[in-house]
Design an enzyme around this catalytic site. Structure first.
Site, PDB file in Angstrom:
ATOM      1  N   ASP A 296       0.896  -1.062  -0.097  1.00 18.06           N
ATOM      2  CA  ASP A 296      -0.014  -0.172  -0.030  1.00 18.06           C
ATOM      3  C   ASP A 296       0.900   1.285  -0.051  1.00 18.06           C
ATOM      4  OD1 ASP A 296      -2.857   1.216   0.476  1.00 18.06           O
ATOM      5  OD2 ASP A 296      -1.626   2.101   2.121  1.00 18.06           O
TER       6      ASP A 296
ATOM      7  N   GLU B  13      -2.610  -1.996  -5.480  1.00 19.56           N
ATOM      8  CA  GLU B  13      -3.854  -1.219  -5.779  1.00 19.56           C
ATOM      9  C   GLU B  13      -3.674  -0.515  -7.070  1.00 19.56           C
ATOM     10  OE1 GLU B  13      -7.396   1.585  -3.996  1.00 19.56           O
ATOM     11  OE2 GLU B  13      -5.563   1.123  -2.718  1.00 19.56           O
TER      12      GLU B  13
ATOM     13  N   CYS C 178     -12.481  -3.232   8.048  1.00 16.85           N
ATOM     14  CA  CYS C 178     -11.644  -3.846   9.138  1.00 16.85           C
ATOM     15  C   CYS C 178     -11.217  -5.120   8.767  1.00 16.85           C
ATOM     16  CB  CYS C 178     -12.799  -3.877  10.049  1.00 16.85           C
ATOM     17  SG  CYS C 178     -12.091  -4.807  11.622  1.00 16.85           S
TER      18      CYS C 178
ATOM     19  N   CYS D 117     -12.342   0.060  15.084  1.00 12.08           N
ATOM     20  CA  CYS D 117     -13.379  -0.631  14.510  1.00 12.08           C
ATOM     21  C   CYS D 117     -14.755  -0.496  15.488  1.00 12.08           C
ATOM     22  CB  CYS D 117     -13.092  -2.049  14.130  1.00 12.08           C
ATOM     23  SG  CYS D 117     -14.642  -2.783  13.297  1.00 12.08           S
TER      24      CYS D 117
ATOM     25  N   ASP E 259      -2.562   2.237   7.073  1.00 14.25           N
ATOM     26  CA  ASP E 259      -1.772   1.771   5.793  1.00 14.25           C
ATOM     27  C   ASP E 259      -1.574   0.192   6.054  1.00 14.25           C
ATOM     28  OD1 ASP E 259      -1.669   4.315   4.958  1.00 14.25           O
ATOM     29  OD2 ASP E 259       0.168   4.674   5.739  1.00 14.25           O
TER      30      ASP E 259
END
Length: 385
Positions: free
Chosen positions: A178, A262, A315, A334, A344
């Site tokens: 990421d 991504e 989450c 969460c 991250d």
């Protein structure tokens, strides 16, 4: 696969004049045909056609006799560059083709009639071969060469070869990556790579030189000297960035059989006026492209997760989606399961889970072949059929 070797050229004064002449002729043909194409479209609504404009080269040589000094195949390659620019424009990848500037990076392509002898390159219409620094051996069948001139005045030789894939020893490790600005990237192993910020470290010196340049008379010797100094500083920043990206991508490729990233819309992100400079300095798109070609070369696999997959908002423990998460929230808890997340690292775990859905169903992963599978609109990885 096709692979490009790049070497620094060291031409003498006579060879510099010859290369400048060849590059200038190719730039002239590119700009002239672009001008004709724009005029014909305005007057006759005539669209670009590669074969029709290629036939204009003999007429241009008659009208502009100095073009006969150039390598005819290099001029044909300039028409191909313009054709590629128009095709990319029609596909929506880039903006409308612009005229080439003498002050920017310029190249001349030589598809045939060249010879590489140890650390020298012999090209047509030049009696003496040009010396270059051969810092590594050229592997594979040589297809063509091109010579690039940077704004700093340096010349580089680019050798395009057809190189065989060299698979690395297989491993069972898979990593998700990421990218970010606080840290350059975070791995699913928990490791964070610091952001080198090459541009920001040199920005103060760069601004100082640019202020000096604004006070000089445009076109004077001092103006040109400062302009070249600024170009060299920009070149140094690019070299530092490329070295960092090559070193990091090679390390990740060597350690892992598959990488999951991504598929970011960097072009859209650059529209953010507050972060555009930092995003451009990080060069995420170039980093992913390095991973992509290295994965293909060394028999690894790169999985791209859809841009709209909410990796940061999910989450990784219970799957709850936190729709209220802001970009400034680097840590969050969460509401469903109470787990505290590093933004991250949590994103890498979600990317890893999505990527593994594909890898478990892919027959190619077991054989260790390279490739770049993509995902569908829902962020689910598509299997290779």
């Amino acid at each position: 696969m096709l692979y490009v070797y790049r070497f620094r050229l060291y031409p003498n004064r006579e060879q510099v004049e010859f290369l400048n002449c060849q590059i200038g002729h190719c730039r002239f043909v590119y700009n002239k045909l672009l001008e004709i194409a724009k005029e014909l479209y305005k007057k006759e609504n005539k669209k670009w056609n590669y074969y029709e404009y290629k036939k204009l080269l003999p007429k241009l040589k008659e009208e502009y006799p100095f073009l006969k000094e150039a390598n005819s195949q290099s001029l044909q390659e300039a028409v191909k560059w313009l054709d590629r620019a128009f095709k990319n424009f029609f596909k929506g990848l880039v903006k409308f083709p612009k005229f080439k500037s003498k002050k920017r990076v310029n190249s001349v392509s030589i598809p045939q009639y060249f010879k590489i002898e140890e650390n020298r390159i012999k090209i047509s219409k030049l009696e003496t071969p040009i010396k270059f620094k051969k810092h590594r051996s050229i592997e594979g069948k040589v297809k063509s060469i091109s010579i690039t001139k940077l704004p700093s005045g340096k010349f580089y030789l680019n050798v395009l070869v057809d190189r065989e894939i060299e698979p690395l020893p297989e491993t069972d490790k898979v990593v998700a990556i990421d990218v970010g600005l606080t840290h350059f990237c975070t791995l699913s192993t928990g490791k964070k790579i610091e952001n080198p910020r090459h541009l920001l470290k040199t920005e103060r010196k760069l601004k100082k030189l640019q202020r000096k340049l604004s006070r000089k008379v445009r076109g004077s010797n001092k103006y040109l000297k400062l302009q070249k100094k600024i170009a060299k500083l920009h070149e140094k920043i690019v070299n530092q960035r490329n070295y960092f990206l090559h070193k990091l991508s090679r390390k990740i490729i060597s350690d892992n059989q598959a990488m999951i990233v991504e598929d970011l819309n960097v072009k859209g992100m650059l529209k953010n006026s507050n972060l555009s400079k930092h995003i451009a300095d990080a060069s995420w798109r170039r980093f992913i492209s390095y991973l992509e070609y290295k994965a293909k070369l060394y028999g690894r696999k790169l999985v791209k997760i859809n841009t709209f997959y909410p990796s940061s908002k999910l989450c990784s423990v219970c799957g709850y989606k936190n729709g209220n998460l802001k970009l400034s929230d680097r840590n969050w808890k969460c509401p469903n399961c109470g787990t505290e997340h590093d933004r991250d690292y949590n994103a890498t775990l979600n990317l890893l889970r999505e990527g593994l859905k594909f890898l478990k169903g892919s027959l190619r992963f077991a054989s260790g072949r390279g490739g770049t599978p993509r995902t569908n609109a829902r962020g689910e990885c598509e299997r290779i059929r």
